[in-house]
Design an enzyme around this catalytic site. Sequence first.
Site, PDB file in Angstrom:
ATOM      1  N   HIS A   1     -16.017  -7.844  -0.491  1.00 52.34           N
ATOM      2  CA  HIS A   1     -16.112  -8.558  -1.766  1.00 52.34           C
ATOM      3  C   HIS A   1     -17.545  -8.714  -2.263  1.00 52.34           C
ATOM      4  CE1 HIS A   1     -11.832  -9.394  -1.019  1.00 52.34           C
ATOM      5  NE2 HIS A   1     -11.809  -9.149  -2.304  1.00 52.34           N
TER       6      HIS A   1
ATOM      7  N   ARG B   1     -10.306 -11.944 -11.508  1.00 51.70           N
ATOM      8  CA  ARG B   1     -10.256 -12.586 -10.182  1.00 51.70           C
ATOM      9  C   ARG B   1     -10.588 -14.065 -10.356  1.00 51.70           C
ATOM     10  NH1 ARG B   1     -12.622  -7.324  -8.442  1.00 51.70           N
ATOM     11  NH2 ARG B   1     -11.468  -6.600  -6.617  1.00 51.70           N
TER      12      ARG B   1
ATOM     13  N   ARG C   1      -5.171 -12.886 -12.178  1.00 54.26           N
ATOM     14  CA  ARG C   1      -4.602 -12.880 -10.832  1.00 54.26           C
ATOM     15  C   ARG C   1      -4.674 -14.286 -10.257  1.00 54.26           C
ATOM     16  NH1 ARG C   1      -7.263  -9.323  -6.143  1.00 54.26           N
ATOM     17  NH2 ARG C   1      -8.906 -10.874  -6.295  1.00 54.26           N
TER      18      ARG C   1
ATOM     19  N   GLU D   1      -0.568  -3.959  -2.639  1.00 57.48           N
ATOM     20  CA  GLU D   1      -1.743  -3.745  -1.779  1.00 57.48           C
ATOM     21  C   GLU D   1      -1.410  -3.836  -0.300  1.00 57.48           C
ATOM     22  OE1 GLU D   1      -4.837  -6.473  -2.933  1.00 57.48           O
ATOM     23  OE2 GLU D   1      -3.467  -8.134  -3.182  1.00 57.48           O
TER      24      GLU D   1
ATOM     25  N   ASP E   1      -7.219  -3.092  -0.510  1.00 54.40           N
ATOM     26  CA  ASP E   1      -6.411  -3.589   0.603  1.00 54.40           C
ATOM     27  C   ASP E   1      -5.372  -2.570   1.038  1.00 54.40           C
ATOM     28  OD1 ASP E   1      -7.419  -6.113   1.368  1.00 54.40           O
ATOM     29  OD2 ASP E   1      -6.782  -6.910  -0.560  1.00 54.40           O
TER      30      ASP E   1
ATOM     31  N   CYS F   1      -6.206  -1.244  -9.779  1.00 50.59           N
ATOM     32  CA  CYS F   1      -7.340  -2.148 -10.003  1.00 50.59           C
ATOM     33  C   CYS F   1      -8.260  -2.229  -8.797  1.00 50.59           C
ATOM     34  CB  CYS F   1      -6.867  -3.530 -10.429  1.00 50.59           C
ATOM     35  SG  CYS F   1      -5.941  -4.369  -9.150  1.00 50.59           S
TER      36      CYS F   1
HETATM   37  C1  PEP Z   1      -7.668  -4.650  -3.898  1.00 43.09           C
HETATM   38  O1  PEP Z   1      -7.356  -5.058  -2.781  1.00 43.09           O
HETATM   39  O2  PEP Z   1      -7.714  -3.448  -4.201  1.00 43.09           O
HETATM   40  C2  PEP Z   1      -8.030  -5.620  -4.952  1.00 43.09           C
HETATM   41  C3  PEP Z   1      -8.277  -5.230  -6.188  1.00 43.09           C
HETATM   42  O3  PEP Z   1      -8.139  -6.926  -4.586  1.00 43.09           O
HETATM   43  P1  PEP Z   1      -9.444  -7.535  -3.873  1.00 43.09           P
HETATM   44  O4  PEP Z   1     -10.471  -6.455  -3.793  1.00 43.09           O
HETATM   45  O5  PEP Z   1      -9.881  -8.695  -4.674  1.00 43.09           O
HETATM   46  O6  PEP Z   1      -8.896  -7.901  -2.517  1.00 43.09           O
HETATM   47 MG    MG Z   2      -6.851  -7.179  -2.550  1.00 50.50          MG
END
Ligand code: PEP
Ligand code: MG
Length: 574
Positions: free
Chosen positions: A189, A296, A331, A430, A454, A501
């Site tokens: 992240h 997010r 989300r 995911e 994910d 995404c």
């Molecule tokens: C993902 O997992 O691809 C996603 C967009 O969510 P995050 O990166 O916030 O876990």
């Molecule tokens: Mg994710």
Amino acid sequence: MISGILASPGISFGKALLLKEKKISFKKKYIKKEDIEGEIKRFFIAREKSCIQISKIRDRIKKFFGKEKSEIFDSHILLLQDEELEKKIVFLIEKKLYTPEYSINLAIEEQIKKIEKLKNAYLKERIIDLQDIKKRILQNIFNFSVVDLSTLKKEVILISKDLTPSDIAQANFKKILGILTDVGGTTSHTSIIAKSLEIPAIVGIGNITKIVKNGDFISIDAINNRIYINPKKNEFQKIKKIKIKYEIEKKNLQQDSKLPCITIDNHKIKICANIGNIFELKNIEKSGAEGIGLYRTEFIFMNRNSLPNEEEQFLEYKSLAQSFKNEIVIRTLDVGGDKEISCINFPKENNPFLGWRGIRICLDKIEILRTQLRAIFRASVFGKLKIMYPMISSLEEVYALKKEIEILKLQLNKECIKFDKNIKIGLMIETPAAAILSENLAQEVDFFSIGTNDLTQYTLAVDRGNEYISHLYNPISPSVLKLIKMVIEASHKYGKKTSICGELANDENAAILLVGMGIDELSMNISSIKRVKKVIRSINYKDAKKISQLAIFCKTNREIMNLLDTFKKEKKIK
Ligand code: PEP
Ligand code: MG
């Protein structure tokens, strides 16, 4: 040559600011009786210094993010100035003749133990705060320089073992020219935030905190994955040239950003932006994004010690809806894994990414979800909002969520509160479970968005933030692509749309395959939109279809890349 994992593209140079956490270790030691007064004074000076540092952070957070978000720092100051704690520390120095550092540690640890025994979830949040203030006051008593990222005055290249998303959220990121970290992967992240703020970053370097000294001159070439420490004149000239070329390319792409995202044979792909914080909104208009495909909401919950209430969230979503007239996919809170926030008490888990995360937390602590959904529903009359749930792995979860929506609609109707009756609800795909169940899931919701970050980590069983296995983390692999195809086909069978995404949407090579597989929408970091759009505008849908059909039958990642390389050469795609 030093290199790592490319996390956020760009070129930058500047002075290194090394955030090396010195290990604070000390033994039980005694002071002389004649030193009591001086040692007590040492404690008070360190405490005062800590309070000043924290109030500076608080003021900045208040200025930029509002009062609510700054409250956590008020409570840190109160904890530091707590009379009982002060008495205990002074007693330990004066009567037991312990050193101030030993006394501070002992007194705070005792408080932590007391709270742990209480088994009260709310008070347990205090433990994180106490640990935080303990670290700060001890750093000050040892005179270790405490770097406060929120009050950075000079531009720097940040060098750290790791940076948490909350560290970056509270930093004065205008002064951060680049980021280099020992740990992390492309889709951790921290990397995602760096990319969204357009800060060049290379992560997972392994030992950068050991090689670099504070004040070293660093050049980051986060295009070719090269890091230069105190570069030689010729090296520096070379990097400057790459920077100029990169800036020109960026500018050229910028000019095309408003062109429609269609293939040569007129197949339309919707291009959207991923937004992680309010700062990115100001760039959205010129980015060419046709919508926000992923908002997010974690940011609203970061760096605070109490959960944001309905009103606060409502105002946030309302201003979001009013400031951008196109569709916005909000989300619901997606924390856990590598995203811990202090307003929720997280258990210690052996495998956080397989644990209390995403929708599991919201279904467990249902009030968090109910408050957020109510706020989004109320804000839905001010724009085009959609709702999306993260980390779905079963139909049971979806049934429970649908029930929540039914109850909420009844409640709002009863209270005569207006909301968008046709608000669309979607799921993030995911987990492999969700992908495998996508035919069933498609019948329950309005749209899908594939979270490839994910989905890749769970399909390949490769931790997305682990630099030791980052070479194994590759979404353009036969297994992940097969799941993506399955999801797209399942959604289309039931007349629903699928978006991507995850970070894969930023990848122009992947775009060729995804378009060919029939993806409806790609949602990405604002900085990638022009690049991906350029590739889509230079291909034919019928060619993309052919190549994606061949890719699905490839046995290895290498075969897929060779296929793509040959295709790009043939079609003269740069
Ligand atoms: C993902 O997992 O691809 C996603 C967009 O969510 P995050 O990166 O916030 O876990
Ligand atoms: Mg994710």
